[in-house]
Design a protein around this motif. Structure first.
Motif, PDB file in Angstrom:
ATOM      1  N   TYR A   1      -8.463   6.140  10.842  1.00  0.00           N
ATOM      2  CA  TYR A   1      -9.120   4.904  11.261  1.00  0.00           C
ATOM      3  C   TYR A   1     -10.081   5.181  12.413  1.00  0.00           C
ATOM      4  O   TYR A   1     -11.221   4.702  12.416  1.00  0.00           O
ATOM      5  CB  TYR A   1      -8.067   3.876  11.669  1.00  0.00           C
ATOM      6  CG  TYR A   1      -8.644   2.522  11.989  1.00  0.00           C
ATOM      7  CD1 TYR A   1      -8.736   1.544  10.996  1.00  0.00           C
ATOM      8  CD2 TYR A   1      -9.112   2.215  13.268  1.00  0.00           C
ATOM      9  CE1 TYR A   1      -9.278   0.297  11.285  1.00  0.00           C
ATOM     10  CE2 TYR A   1      -9.652   0.981  13.559  1.00  0.00           C
ATOM     11  CZ  TYR A   1      -9.742   0.028  12.558  1.00  0.00           C
ATOM     12  OH  TYR A   1     -10.294  -1.209  12.837  1.00  0.00           O
ATOM     13  N   HIS A   2      -9.625   5.948  13.387  1.00  0.00           N
ATOM     14  CA  HIS A   2     -10.467   6.259  14.553  1.00  0.00           C
ATOM     15  C   HIS A   2     -11.722   7.014  14.133  1.00  0.00           C
ATOM     16  O   HIS A   2     -12.823   6.760  14.646  1.00  0.00           O
ATOM     17  CB  HIS A   2      -9.666   7.073  15.568  1.00  0.00           C
ATOM     18  CG  HIS A   2     -10.320   7.176  16.901  1.00  0.00           C
ATOM     19  ND1 HIS A   2     -11.364   8.043  17.164  1.00  0.00           N
ATOM     20  CD2 HIS A   2     -10.081   6.514  18.069  1.00  0.00           C
ATOM     21  CE1 HIS A   2     -11.746   7.918  18.416  1.00  0.00           C
ATOM     22  NE2 HIS A   2     -10.984   7.001  18.997  1.00  0.00           N
ATOM     23  N   ALA A   3     -11.567   7.934  13.171  1.00  0.00           N
ATOM     24  CA  ALA A   3     -12.725   8.693  12.705  1.00  0.00           C
ATOM     25  C   ALA A   3     -13.734   7.791  12.005  1.00  0.00           C
ATOM     26  O   ALA A   3     -14.946   8.031  12.072  1.00  0.00           O
ATOM     27  CB  ALA A   3     -12.270   9.800  11.759  1.00  0.00           C
ATOM     28  N   SER A   4     -13.267   6.733  11.339  1.00  0.00           N
ATOM     29  CA  SER A   4     -14.161   5.850  10.584  1.00  0.00           C
ATOM     30  C   SER A   4     -14.757   4.734  11.430  1.00  0.00           C
ATOM     31  O   SER A   4     -15.908   4.332  11.232  1.00  0.00           O
ATOM     32  CB  SER A   4     -13.407   5.225   9.402  1.00  0.00           C
ATOM     33  OG  SER A   4     -13.004   6.213   8.479  1.00  0.00           O
ATOM     34  N   TYR A   5     -13.966   4.213  12.389  1.00  0.00           N
ATOM     35  CA  TYR A   5     -14.407   3.023  13.119  1.00  0.00           C
ATOM     36  C   TYR A   5     -14.635   3.262  14.614  1.00  0.00           C
ATOM     37  O   TYR A   5     -15.071   2.350  15.322  1.00  0.00           O
ATOM     38  CB  TYR A   5     -13.398   1.883  12.921  1.00  0.00           C
ATOM     39  CG  TYR A   5     -13.353   1.417  11.477  1.00  0.00           C
ATOM     40  CD1 TYR A   5     -14.314   0.553  10.980  1.00  0.00           C
ATOM     41  CD2 TYR A   5     -12.364   1.878  10.616  1.00  0.00           C
ATOM     42  CE1 TYR A   5     -14.293   0.129   9.658  1.00  0.00           C
ATOM     43  CE2 TYR A   5     -12.334   1.475   9.285  1.00  0.00           C
ATOM     44  CZ  TYR A   5     -13.312   0.611   8.821  1.00  0.00           C
ATOM     45  OH  TYR A   5     -13.289   0.216   7.490  1.00  0.00           O
ATOM     46  N   GLY A   6     -14.350   4.466  15.088  1.00  0.00           N
ATOM     47  CA  GLY A   6     -14.671   4.816  16.469  1.00  0.00           C
ATOM     48  C   GLY A   6     -13.691   4.312  17.506  1.00  0.00           C
ATOM     49  O   GLY A   6     -13.855   4.596  18.693  1.00  0.00           O
ATOM     50  N   VAL A   7     -12.675   3.562  17.107  1.00  0.00           N
ATOM     51  CA  VAL A   7     -11.648   3.057  18.031  1.00  0.00           C
ATOM     52  C   VAL A   7     -10.307   3.187  17.350  1.00  0.00           C
ATOM     53  O   VAL A   7     -10.222   3.213  16.113  1.00  0.00           O
ATOM     54  CB  VAL A   7     -11.897   1.571  18.417  1.00  0.00           C
ATOM     55  CG1 VAL A   7     -13.200   1.423  19.185  1.00  0.00           C
ATOM     56  CG2 VAL A   7     -11.888   0.683  17.174  1.00  0.00           C
ATOM     57  N   PRO A   8      -9.212   3.256  18.083  1.00  0.00           N
ATOM     58  CA  PRO A   8      -7.896   3.258  17.459  1.00  0.00           C
ATOM     59  C   PRO A   8      -7.584   1.890  16.847  1.00  0.00           C
ATOM     60  O   PRO A   8      -8.114   0.876  17.312  1.00  0.00           O
ATOM     61  CB  PRO A   8      -6.939   3.602  18.603  1.00  0.00           C
ATOM     62  CG  PRO A   8      -7.683   3.236  19.833  1.00  0.00           C
ATOM     63  CD  PRO A   8      -9.147   3.438  19.553  1.00  0.00           C
ATOM     64  N   PRO A   9      -6.775   1.842  15.811  1.00  0.00           N
ATOM     65  CA  PRO A   9      -6.509   0.561  15.153  1.00  0.00           C
ATOM     66  C   PRO A   9      -5.868  -0.472  16.070  1.00  0.00           C
ATOM     67  O   PRO A   9      -6.096  -1.677  15.901  1.00  0.00           O
ATOM     68  CB  PRO A   9      -5.581   0.946  13.994  1.00  0.00           C
ATOM     69  CG  PRO A   9      -5.018   2.289  14.353  1.00  0.00           C
ATOM     70  CD  PRO A   9      -6.084   2.961  15.147  1.00  0.00           C
ATOM     71  N   ARG A  10      -5.066  -0.041  17.040  1.00  0.00           N
ATOM     72  CA  ARG A  10      -4.435  -0.997  17.938  1.00  0.00           C
ATOM     73  C   ARG A  10      -5.490  -1.769  18.740  1.00  0.00           C
ATOM     74  O   ARG A  10      -5.303  -2.967  19.030  1.00  0.00           O
ATOM     75  CB  ARG A  10      -3.480  -0.277  18.896  1.00  0.00           C
ATOM     76  CG  ARG A  10      -2.806  -1.180  19.894  1.00  0.00           C
ATOM     77  CD  ARG A  10      -1.621  -0.516  20.548  1.00  0.00           C
ATOM     78  NE  ARG A  10      -0.567  -0.246  19.604  1.00  0.00           N
ATOM     79  CZ  ARG A  10       0.303  -1.164  19.157  1.00  0.00           C
ATOM     80  NH1 ARG A  10       0.225  -2.405  19.599  1.00  0.00           N
ATOM     81  NH2 ARG A  10       1.242  -0.838  18.306  1.00  0.00           N
TER      82      ARG A  10
END
Length: 320
Positions: free
Chosen positions: A306-315
């Protein structure tokens, strides 16, 4: 699509008759067991319907004869020594060894010394979800040509795969209740079995497959994936919806998108998980629950992806 609930069965007995009834019910109605002395057997089996993983320990010396074990049964010796005879050959396995107990529907005998073994029972239909057996248009039955792993590194991969599924998937009530997670785990086991043990599965496309790996096939496949991403679907399901062979749809994704059908499906599911995180109430939902709902068993792997795709952790998305 729903799947049967995951069931955990535990058994502990010193009664040879009760042990025989239990193991015959679990594995082979014609199972034969002989022991010269008394013994105790403990057995814990987690059954998902498409696969089961069991850990069993006994304290005697058992001579076992099986006529036709259901499914593909893969053994892993933890602390026991097992002498197995099948198809005219005899092999001895000790702690850490991985082996096919027998070929599906083929008889075998085994002498099981005191100790613990792990058994993974895989429904044969799952193999067809990840590979096909012949270059013909209609899939055939995959046959295993050797009962031992191709090499030690692959045996280690099997141990790592079953350990991951037991610890991360089956021992977590959140993930084990999710059909997408269980379906992914079954196909992970099938792919590992086909990689570890020599077999007749074909992976190279035929000329007809190359012809069918066109953009029209890709469009049909993508439409099916996007419509059914919330269901437990396999690469074989995607190929069937596109009207081509498994190898053709795999080649279409590789040729035009540089990926695989299942990797594309994971990308779509990651996007759906992102949408759920955006809309979710952080007081009611968790990252792990949303991730497992979309087929991601490992919280750490989901977070990294998720972090690799959206630049932030999912939390951070959940709490925004």
């Amino acid at each position: 699509m729903t799947s049967p609930p995951v069931r955990t069965q535990q058994f502990d007995s010193r009664d040879p008759a009760a042990i025989h009834r239990f193991l015959s019910t679990m594995y082979d109605p014609r199972l034969r067991i002989h022991s010269r002395n008394g013994y105790r057997l403990t057995h814990r089996r987690v059954d998902t319907g498409s696969f089961a993983i069991a850990t069993t320990r006994q304290t005697g010396q058992l001579d076992i004869g099986a006529s036709a074990l259901g499914g593909l049964v893969i053994g892993r010796a933890h602390t026991a020594r097992v002498d197995r005879a099948c198809a005219g050959s005899t092999n001895r396995f000790g702690p850490g060894d991985v082996f096919l107990v027998t070929r599906p529907e083929a008889p075998c005998t085994a002498r099981w010394q005191p100790g613990e073994v792990e058994l993974c029972v895989l429904d044969l239909s799952v193999l067809a979800q990840v590979a096909t057996a012949a270059p013909a248009r209609r899939p055939g039955q995959i046959r295993f040509t050797d009962l031992g792993p191709a090499d030690a590194a692959l045996a280690r991969q099997w141990r790592n795969t079953t350990s991951f599924i037991s610890e991360v998937v089956l021992n977590n009530p959140t993930t084990s209740a999710q059909p997408l997670v269980i379906g992914n785990a079954a196909r992970m086991l099938a792919a590992a079995a086909l990689m570890v043990f020599p077999n007749t599965a074909f992976t190279e496309p035929t000329n007809a497959d190359r012809h069918d790996a066109n953009t029209a096939t890709l469009r049909r496949a993508i439409a099916f994936v996007e419509e059914h991403a919330g269901r437990d679907i396999s690469a074989a399901d995607i190929a069937g919806a596109a009207g081509v062979s498994l190898r053709a749809v795999q080649l279409a994704f590789r040729r035009h998108l540089g990926t695989t059908p299942m990797a594309y499906l994971r990308r779509i599911r990651l996007g759906r998980a992102h949408n759920d995180l955006v809309r979710a109430d952080p007081g009611r939902e968790t990252v792990s629950a949303i991730a497992s709902r979309w087929g991601f068993a490992s919280h750490s792997r989901f977070t990294a992806r998720y972090h690799a795709s959206y630049g932030v952790p999912p939390r951070e998305t959940l709490n925004a």
